[in-house]
Design a protein around this motif. Sequence first.
Motif, mmCIF file in Angstrom:
data_model
loop_
_atom_site.group_PDB
_atom_site.id
_atom_site.type_symbol
_atom_site.label_atom_id
_atom_site.label_comp_id
_atom_site.label_asym_id
_atom_site.label_seq_id
_atom_site.Cartn_x
_atom_site.Cartn_y
_atom_site.Cartn_z
ATOM 1 N N ALA A 165 -12.461 56.136 -15.375
ATOM 2 C CA ALA A 165 -12.914 56.497 -16.728
ATOM 3 C C ALA A 165 -13.433 55.269 -17.467
ATOM 4 C CB ALA A 165 -11.773 57.149 -17.507
ATOM 5 N N ARG A 166 -12.736 54.138 -17.337
ATOM 6 C CA ARG A 166 -13.214 52.898 -17.978
ATOM 7 C C ARG A 166 -14.556 52.477 -17.392
ATOM 8 N NH1 ARG A 166 -7.737 51.482 -17.596
ATOM 9 N NH2 ARG A 166 -8.162 50.314 -15.698
ATOM 10 N N ALA A 167 -14.704 52.608 -16.068
ATOM 11 C CA ALA A 167 -15.967 52.245 -15.424
ATOM 12 C C ALA A 167 -17.102 53.147 -15.904
ATOM 13 C CB ALA A 167 -15.825 52.317 -13.899
ATOM 14 N N ARG A 168 -16.828 54.453 -16.034
ATOM 15 C CA ARG A 168 -17.864 55.372 -16.545
ATOM 16 C C ARG A 168 -18.253 55.018 -17.966
ATOM 17 N NH1 ARG A 168 -14.671 59.262 -14.089
ATOM 18 N NH2 ARG A 168 -13.751 59.829 -16.106
ATOM 19 N N THR A 169 -17.266 54.675 -18.787
ATOM 20 C CA THR A 169 -17.552 54.315 -20.182
ATOM 21 C C THR A 169 -18.411 53.058 -20.245
ATOM 22 O OG1 THR A 169 -15.494 55.328 -20.912
ATOM 23 C CG2 THR A 169 -16.499 53.725 -22.396
ATOM 24 N N ARG A 170 -18.055 52.055 -19.451
ATOM 25 C CA ARG A 170 -18.854 50.814 -19.429
ATOM 26 C C ARG A 170 -20.273 51.093 -18.950
ATOM 27 N NH1 ARG A 170 -13.964 48.510 -17.461
ATOM 28 N NH2 ARG A 170 -14.715 48.693 -15.330
ATOM 29 N N ALA A 171 -20.407 51.900 -17.911
ATOM 30 C CA ALA A 171 -21.742 52.228 -17.392
ATOM 31 C C ALA A 171 -22.559 52.979 -18.442
ATOM 32 C CB ALA A 171 -21.613 53.061 -16.117
ATOM 33 N N GLN A 172 -21.922 53.886 -19.165
ATOM 34 C CA GLN A 172 -22.631 54.630 -20.203
ATOM 35 C C GLN A 172 -23.085 53.697 -21.317
ATOM 36 O OE1 GLN A 172 -23.442 58.009 -19.951
ATOM 37 N NE2 GLN A 172 -24.833 57.315 -21.551
ATOM 38 N N HIS A 173 -22.249 52.740 -21.694
ATOM 39 C CA HIS A 173 -22.644 51.782 -22.728
ATOM 40 C C HIS A 173 -23.846 50.957 -22.279
ATOM 41 C CE1 HIS A 173 -18.399 51.918 -24.652
ATOM 42 N NE2 HIS A 173 -19.197 52.830 -25.161
ATOM 43 N N VAL A 174 -23.856 50.553 -21.032
ATOM 44 C CA VAL A 174 -24.994 49.786 -20.504
ATOM 45 C C VAL A 174 -26.253 50.638 -20.531
ATOM 46 C CG1 VAL A 174 -25.943 48.725 -18.404
ATOM 47 C CG2 VAL A 174 -23.590 48.232 -19.104
ATOM 48 N N LEU A 175 -26.134 51.880 -20.088
ATOM 49 C CA LEU A 175 -27.303 52.765 -20.089
ATOM 50 C C LEU A 175 -27.803 53.027 -21.512
ATOM 51 C CD1 LEU A 175 -26.218 55.352 -17.380
ATOM 52 C CD2 LEU A 175 -28.013 53.612 -17.182
ATOM 53 N N ASP A 176 -26.880 53.235 -22.438
ATOM 54 C CA ASP A 176 -27.276 53.475 -23.831
ATOM 55 C C ASP A 176 -27.964 52.247 -24.424
ATOM 56 O OD1 ASP A 176 -26.186 55.990 -23.636
ATOM 57 O OD2 ASP A 176 -24.334 55.481 -24.721
ATOM 58 N N ALA A 177 -27.474 51.054 -24.103
ATOM 59 C CA ALA A 177 -28.055 49.821 -24.630
ATOM 60 C C ALA A 177 -29.450 49.568 -24.053
ATOM 61 C CB ALA A 177 -27.137 48.637 -24.323
ATOM 62 N N ALA A 178 -29.673 50.024 -22.809
ATOM 63 C CA ALA A 178 -30.963 49.802 -22.164
ATOM 64 C C ALA A 178 -32.040 50.713 -22.745
ATOM 65 C CB ALA A 178 -30.837 50.028 -20.672
ATOM 66 N N GLY A 179 -31.623 51.785 -23.391
ATOM 67 C CA GLY A 179 -32.606 52.700 -23.954
ATOM 68 C C GLY A 179 -33.118 53.644 -22.903
ATOM 69 N N PRO A 180 -33.897 54.611 -23.323
ATOM 70 C CA PRO A 180 -34.410 55.604 -22.344
ATOM 71 C C PRO A 180 -35.480 54.970 -21.471
ATOM 72 C CG PRO A 180 -35.266 56.054 -24.535
ATOM 73 C CD PRO A 180 -34.293 54.935 -24.674
ATOM 74 N N SER A 181 -35.281 55.067 -20.177
ATOM 75 C CA SER A 181 -36.273 54.523 -19.257
ATOM 76 C C SER A 181 -37.292 55.590 -18.868
ATOM 77 C CB SER A 181 -35.601 53.973 -17.997
ATOM 78 O OG SER A 181 -34.846 54.986 -17.376
ATOM 79 N N VAL A 182 -36.848 56.819 -18.855
ATOM 80 C CA VAL A 182 -37.736 57.938 -18.545
ATOM 81 C C VAL A 182 -37.584 58.933 -19.681
ATOM 82 C CG1 VAL A 182 -38.220 59.808 -16.910
ATOM 83 C CG2 VAL A 182 -37.391 57.605 -16.075
ATOM 84 N N PRO A 183 -38.702 59.322 -20.291
ATOM 85 C CA PRO A 183 -38.595 60.272 -21.396
ATOM 86 C C PRO A 183 -38.005 61.590 -20.933
ATOM 87 C CG PRO A 183 -40.886 59.724 -20.931
ATOM 88 C CD PRO A 183 -40.058 58.937 -19.998
ATOM 89 N N GLU A 184 -37.271 62.201 -21.789
ATOM 90 C CA GLU A 184 -36.706 63.504 -21.485
ATOM 91 C C GLU A 184 -37.830 64.536 -21.439
ATOM 92 O OE1 GLU A 184 -33.438 64.675 -23.916
ATOM 93 O OE2 GLU A 184 -32.678 62.635 -24.025
ATOM 94 N N PRO A 185 -37.693 65.556 -20.640
ATOM 95 C CA PRO A 185 -38.746 66.599 -20.570
ATOM 96 C C PRO A 185 -38.992 67.194 -21.943
ATOM 97 C CG PRO A 185 -37.101 66.944 -18.846
ATOM 98 C CD PRO A 185 -36.592 65.834 -19.728
ATOM 99 N N GLY A 186 -40.252 67.343 -22.298
ATOM 100 C CA GLY A 186 -40.617 67.943 -23.562
ATOM 101 C C GLY A 186 -40.683 66.945 -24.716
ATOM 102 N N VAL A 187 -40.285 65.684 -24.480
ATOM 103 C CA VAL A 187 -40.334 64.661 -25.531
ATOM 104 C C VAL A 187 -41.564 63.808 -25.295
ATOM 105 C CG1 VAL A 187 -39.147 62.683 -26.534
ATOM 106 C CG2 VAL A 187 -37.829 64.638 -25.721
ATOM 107 N N ARG A 188 -42.388 63.642 -26.365
ATOM 108 C CA ARG A 188 -43.613 62.838 -26.195
ATOM 109 C C ARG A 188 -43.651 61.736 -27.196
ATOM 110 N NH1 ARG A 188 -48.211 66.337 -23.695
ATOM 111 N NH2 ARG A 188 -46.889 67.767 -22.612
#
Length: 61
Positions: A38-61
């Motif tokens: 759970a701690r590893a998932r939380t850390r990974a999520q924080h890293v991903l959130d800090a990096a910002g979206p790398s691929v736009p979500e479908p329907g978002v332009r």
Amino acid sequence: MRTTLRALESLERLLLHRGRDTARRNAWTAVLEDRRRARARTRAQHVLDAAGPSVPEPGVR
């Protein structure tokens, strides 16, 4: 005969006690491993959130 039966009952109680101890240790080890994941998932999520979206979500332009 009673002495043998009592000895077998004592042995059975000892083995069951050991089995419960082993089960308790295994359960605690599983709890600790779940917390580590759970701690590893939380850390990974924080890293991903800090990096910002790398691929736009479908329907978002």
